[in-house]
Design a protein around this motif. Structure first.
Motif, PDB file in Angstrom:
ATOM      1  N   PRO A  18       6.114 -12.202   8.186  1.00 17.88           N
ATOM      2  CA  PRO A  18       6.192 -11.109   7.213  1.00 17.88           C
ATOM      3  C   PRO A  18       7.447 -11.148   6.352  1.00 17.88           C
ATOM      4  N   TYR A  19       7.225 -11.241   5.064  1.00 18.62           N
ATOM      5  CA  TYR A  19       8.300 -11.155   4.079  1.00 18.62           C
ATOM      6  C   TYR A  19       7.846 -10.177   3.005  1.00 18.62           C
ATOM      7  N   CYS A  20       8.618  -9.115   2.808  1.00 19.80           N
ATOM      8  CA  CYS A  20       8.238  -8.072   1.850  1.00 19.80           C
ATOM      9  C   CYS A  20       8.639  -8.479   0.441  1.00 19.80           C
ATOM     10  N   GLU A  21       7.649  -8.536  -0.435  1.00 25.12           N
ATOM     11  CA  GLU A  21       7.883  -8.902  -1.828  1.00 25.12           C
ATOM     12  C   GLU A  21       7.605  -7.699  -2.722  1.00 25.12           C
ATOM     13  N   LYS A  22       8.521  -7.439  -3.627  1.00 25.45           N
ATOM     14  CA  LYS A  22       8.357  -6.353  -4.585  1.00 25.45           C
ATOM     15  C   LYS A  22       7.775  -6.913  -5.873  1.00 25.45           C
ATOM     16  N   LEU A  23       6.596  -6.417  -6.242  1.00 27.97           N
ATOM     17  CA  LEU A  23       5.941  -6.905  -7.446  1.00 27.97           C
ATOM     18  C   LEU A  23       6.450  -6.148  -8.672  1.00 27.97           C
ATOM     19  N   SER A  24       5.939  -6.540  -9.840  1.00 27.28           N
ATOM     20  CA  SER A  24       6.370  -5.909 -11.081  1.00 27.28           C
ATOM     21  C   SER A  24       6.016  -4.421 -11.076  1.00 27.28           C
ATOM     22  N   MET A  25       6.883  -3.623 -11.696  1.00 26.99           N
ATOM     23  CA  MET A  25       6.678  -2.172 -11.737  1.00 26.99           C
ATOM     24  C   MET A  25       5.554  -1.819 -12.700  1.00 26.99           C
ATOM     25  N   VAL A  26       4.795  -0.788 -12.340  1.00 28.84           N
ATOM     26  CA  VAL A  26       3.719  -0.296 -13.200  1.00 28.84           C
ATOM     27  C   VAL A  26       4.308   0.708 -14.198  1.00 28.84           C
ATOM     28  N   PRO A  27       4.237   0.418 -15.510  1.00 24.46           N
ATOM     29  CA  PRO A  27       4.837   1.326 -16.509  1.00 24.46           C
ATOM     30  C   PRO A  27       3.940   2.520 -16.801  1.00 24.46           C
ATOM     31  N   VAL A  28       3.892   3.463 -15.874  1.00 19.21           N
ATOM     32  CA  VAL A  28       2.966   4.585 -15.970  1.00 19.21           C
ATOM     33  C   VAL A  28       3.502   5.653 -16.922  1.00 19.21           C
ATOM     34  N   VAL A  29       2.619   6.128 -17.776  1.00 15.83           N
ATOM     35  CA  VAL A  29       2.942   7.241 -18.661  1.00 15.83           C
ATOM     36  C   VAL A  29       2.056   8.419 -18.261  1.00 15.83           C
ATOM     37  N   GLY A  30       2.632   9.579 -18.085  1.00 15.36           N
ATOM     38  CA  GLY A  30       1.855  10.750 -17.677  1.00 15.36           C
ATOM     39  C   GLY A  30       2.196  11.175 -16.272  1.00 15.36           C
ATOM     40  N   GLU A  31       1.762  12.363 -15.900  1.00 17.00           N
ATOM     41  CA  GLU A  31       2.085  12.943 -14.603  1.00 17.00           C
ATOM     42  C   GLU A  31       0.980  12.642 -13.604  1.00 17.00           C
ATOM     43  N   TYR A  32       1.380  12.227 -12.405  1.00 13.91           N
ATOM     44  CA  TYR A  32       0.441  11.877 -11.346  1.00 13.91           C
ATOM     45  C   TYR A  32      -0.198  13.127 -10.754  1.00 13.91           C
ATOM     46  N   ASP A  33      -1.522  13.094 -10.621  1.00 18.69           N
ATOM     47  CA  ASP A  33      -2.281  14.195 -10.028  1.00 18.69           C
ATOM     48  C   ASP A  33      -2.612  13.816  -8.593  1.00 18.69           C
ATOM     49  N   ASP A  34      -1.918  14.424  -7.626  1.00 20.97           N
ATOM     50  CA  ASP A  34      -2.095  14.021  -6.235  1.00 20.97           C
ATOM     51  C   ASP A  34      -3.401  14.502  -5.621  1.00 20.97           C
ATOM     52  N   GLU A  35      -4.187  15.282  -6.359  1.00 19.81           N
ATOM     53  CA  GLU A  35      -5.491  15.716  -5.853  1.00 19.81           C
ATOM     54  C   GLU A  35      -6.584  14.694  -6.155  1.00 19.81           C
ATOM     55  N   LYS A  36      -6.255  13.700  -6.977  1.00 16.75           N
ATOM     56  CA  LYS A  36      -7.228  12.669  -7.321  1.00 16.75           C
ATOM     57  C   LYS A  36      -6.866  11.358  -6.639  1.00 16.75           C
ATOM     58  N   GLU A  37      -7.871  10.518  -6.479  1.00 19.09           N
ATOM     59  CA  GLU A  37      -7.694   9.292  -5.712  1.00 19.09           C
ATOM     60  C   GLU A  37      -7.172   8.153  -6.583  1.00 19.09           C
ATOM     61  N   ILE A  38      -6.334   7.319  -5.975  1.00 19.61           N
ATOM     62  CA  ILE A  38      -5.852   6.102  -6.621  1.00 19.61           C
ATOM     63  C   ILE A  38      -6.780   4.953  -6.240  1.00 19.61           C
ATOM     64  N   ALA A  39      -7.163   4.153  -7.225  1.00 19.16           N
ATOM     65  CA  ALA A  39      -8.016   2.993  -6.976  1.00 19.16           C
ATOM     66  C   ALA A  39      -7.139   1.751  -6.890  1.00 19.16           C
ATOM     67  N   MET A  40      -7.320   0.982  -5.813  1.00 20.70           N
ATOM     68  CA  MET A  40      -6.455  -0.181  -5.607  1.00 20.70           C
ATOM     69  C   MET A  40      -7.183  -1.225  -4.774  1.00 20.70           C
ATOM     70  N   CYS A  41      -7.155  -2.476  -5.230  1.00 21.41           N
ATOM     71  CA  CYS A  41      -7.719  -3.562  -4.432  1.00 21.41           C
ATOM     72  C   CYS A  41      -6.882  -4.821  -4.659  1.00 21.41           C
ATOM     73  N   VAL A  42      -7.112  -5.809  -3.818  1.00 19.49           N
ATOM     74  CA  VAL A  42      -6.304  -7.020  -3.814  1.00 19.49           C
ATOM     75  C   VAL A  42      -7.188  -8.234  -4.085  1.00 19.49           C
ATOM     76  N   ILE A  43      -6.696  -9.138  -4.947  1.00 16.22           N
ATOM     77  CA  ILE A  43      -7.292 -10.456  -5.122  1.00 16.22           C
ATOM     78  C   ILE A  43      -6.343 -11.448  -4.459  1.00 16.22           C
ATOM     79  N   PRO A  44      -6.700 -12.035  -3.320  1.00 19.81           N
ATOM     80  CA  PRO A  44      -5.790 -12.966  -2.632  1.00 19.81           C
ATOM     81  C   PRO A  44      -5.524 -14.212  -3.479  1.00 19.81           C
TER      82      PRO A  44
END
Length: 491
Positions: A168-194
């Motif tokens: 295990p080696y923790c890698e920090k990827l590029s930051m997501v330049p998000v504009v707008g306020e996060y709504d914690d009542e809605k779901e985040i969609a996220m998946c991985v392409i190996p």
């Protein structure tokens, strides 16, 4: 009853050929008496007919009878037989927010402070590590796991990945330049392409945020805005090969697109105000969407909607909640009462059992049926396909390998044996190899591992035997080594 009686059509494929799917119950659950309710739990399952892990979802307030206040993780076989039960130590490990299985069937548990624990199927701790302190200091928004890695999205929209659980080696990827306020009542969609499936040969995170109409593709070098305007996206799932993405938008549309967003595969408007509870691929050909009863205002009845490439669809209703597991050739459906497998009807089976089929393999199968009845028309049927007989025998063999039903396997193998007796140049080793494969799969299925022919070919016998050893099925593993002439030390 006809073999094809329970098939359902899902549009047409290439050259106008109809596409059929079949759904079969493989096991009845042994856990029914324990009152397992999938809707109240965190659930995950290993691929290739692997085990199921269940634990109480700490985000849900539940009234639990006879509870000692502790949180336990349960690991079951596909038939609901308990393999192990062990405690999750809240005091030292934080709240459990995600579980998943690795390619080696190790259970991955991630806590809310960025700790990762790996367990074997019997609750023994194999390994543990923590993400960098930066993760612990910030709130975790989303966690996803894949074959040999873990990805975490933090509240400041940084993505951290560990792509090799063995080192295990923790890698920090590029930051997501998000504009707008996060709504914690809605779901985040996220998946991985190996990396092995990515066009850039590096890990890629596909990210959809509730305040954005676009999708971000994040890797170690850059964060790419795909410049979409049909979001926000509530769900994103990659196909087993990583070639395509199934996305679900907040306005109720399923959009299937190539993973690099260069080609649009399909669009379907479900007209649902609520996003599905789960999205899963059924092999590479179709996508399944699942809504819980409260999402569709149906008391006690949940809905599974299967959508094909051309927008054709089929609905399946279930009493109570379900959990779907994407496999390379279908989708495993786990309910409170049973385990089912939904898949596209394999081409050899379609050619033989389709009503009115006149393919050489169908004629051979009918010829053997007449032979069993001692009907002279059997020879006439054989003569009519003499030039295609070798291919018909191969089709019967492959169809037998794709079946779960023992009686149907035997009849297809007998039809193939009958046909090859009229072939002068047929390679008999192919018949022997298929019989051997069918016997191995049947033996493994008796131990509640519902592996299919396509999965067996992809997994390989050596890896399957290794998984049996991990389940402490040592005698079965030894017998398979002996039967397949594999040296146990080489596994």
């Amino acid at each position: 009853m006809s073999v094809s009686a329970e098939w359902v059509q899902l549009g047409k494929g290439k050259k106008g050929k109809p596409v059929y799917y079949r759904k079969k119950e493989i096991y009845a659950m042994e856990w029914t008496s324990e009152n397992v309710n999938l809707s109240d739990c965190l659930v995950c399952a290993a691929t290739y007919g692997g085990p199921i892990a269940i634990t109480r979802d700490p985000r849900k307030m539940l009234r639990v009878k006879n509870s000692d206040g502790k949180q336990y993780i349960y690991i079951y076989t596909c038939a609901g037989k308990l393999l192990s039960k062990f405690e999750w130590l809240l005091s030292s490990r934080g709240s459990l927010i995600h579980i998943g299985f690795s390619d080696e069937e190790a259970l991955i548990c991630v806590s809310d402070d960025g700790q990762v624990f790996l367990y074997d199927l019997f609750g023994k701790t194999l390994f543990q590590f923590s993400f960098v302190p930066e993760v612990k200091e910030k709130e975790i928004l989303k966690v996803t796991t894949w074959g040999n890695g873990v990805a975490i999205l933090t509240k400041d929209f940084h993505v951290f990945v560990v792509s090799d659980l063995d080192a295990p080696y923790c890698e920090k990827l590029s930051m997501v330049p998000v504009v707008g306020e996060y709504d914690d009542e809605k779901e985040i969609a996220m998946c991985v392409i190996p990396p092995e499936q990515s066009t850039t040969n590096q890990i890629e995170i596909i990210l959809g945020l509730p305040q954005c109409n676009t999708i971000y593709l994040v890797n170690s070098e850059r964060c790419t805005d795909m410049k979409l305007n049909n979001g926000p996206f509530a769900k994103i799932n990659a196909s087993p090969s990583g070639d395509a993405l199934a996305t679900f938008t907040e306005d109720g549309a399923l959009w299937v697109v190539k993973s690099d967003f260069t080609e649009n595969h399909a669009e379907f408007n479900t007209k649902s105000a609520a996003p599905p509870h789960q999205v899963a691929w059924c092999g590479e050909d179709s996508v399944c969407l699942y809504w819980e009863p409260e999402q569709i205002n149906r008391e006690g009845t949940s809905l599974l909607l299967m959508i094909g490439p051309n927008g054709d669809h089929q609905k399946f209703a279930y009493e109570g909640p379900i959990f779907m597991v994407t496999e390379i050739d279908g989708v495993r459906i786990i309910t409170n009462d049973g385990c089912e497998f939904l898949q596209r009807v394999p081409d050899p089976s379609f050619d033989i059992f389709r009503i009115g089929s006149l393919t050489p393999s169908a004629v051979l199968y009918d010829a053997y049926t007449e032979f069993e009845k001692k009907n002279a028309s059997s020879i006439k049927n054989i003569r009519s396909i003499r030039m295609q007989l070798s291919g018909a025998v191969k089709s019967c063999l492959e169809a037998a390998a794709h079946e779960f039903d023992h009686s149907l396997q035997r009849k297809l193998l007998k039809a193939a044996s009958y046909g090859k007796s009229f072939c002068e140049d047929f390679d008999h080793s192919e018949f022997v190899s298929t019989c051997q494969t069918v016997r191995v799969m049947n033996a493994v299925r008796e131990y509640e591992i519902p592996i299919t022919f396509a999965q067996y070919q992809r997994l390989t016998p050596k890896v399957l035997i290794d998984r049996l050893v991990n389940r402490q099925l040592h005698y079965l593993a030894y017998r398979l080594c002996d039967y397949l002439r594999i040296k146990p030390a080489s596994v």
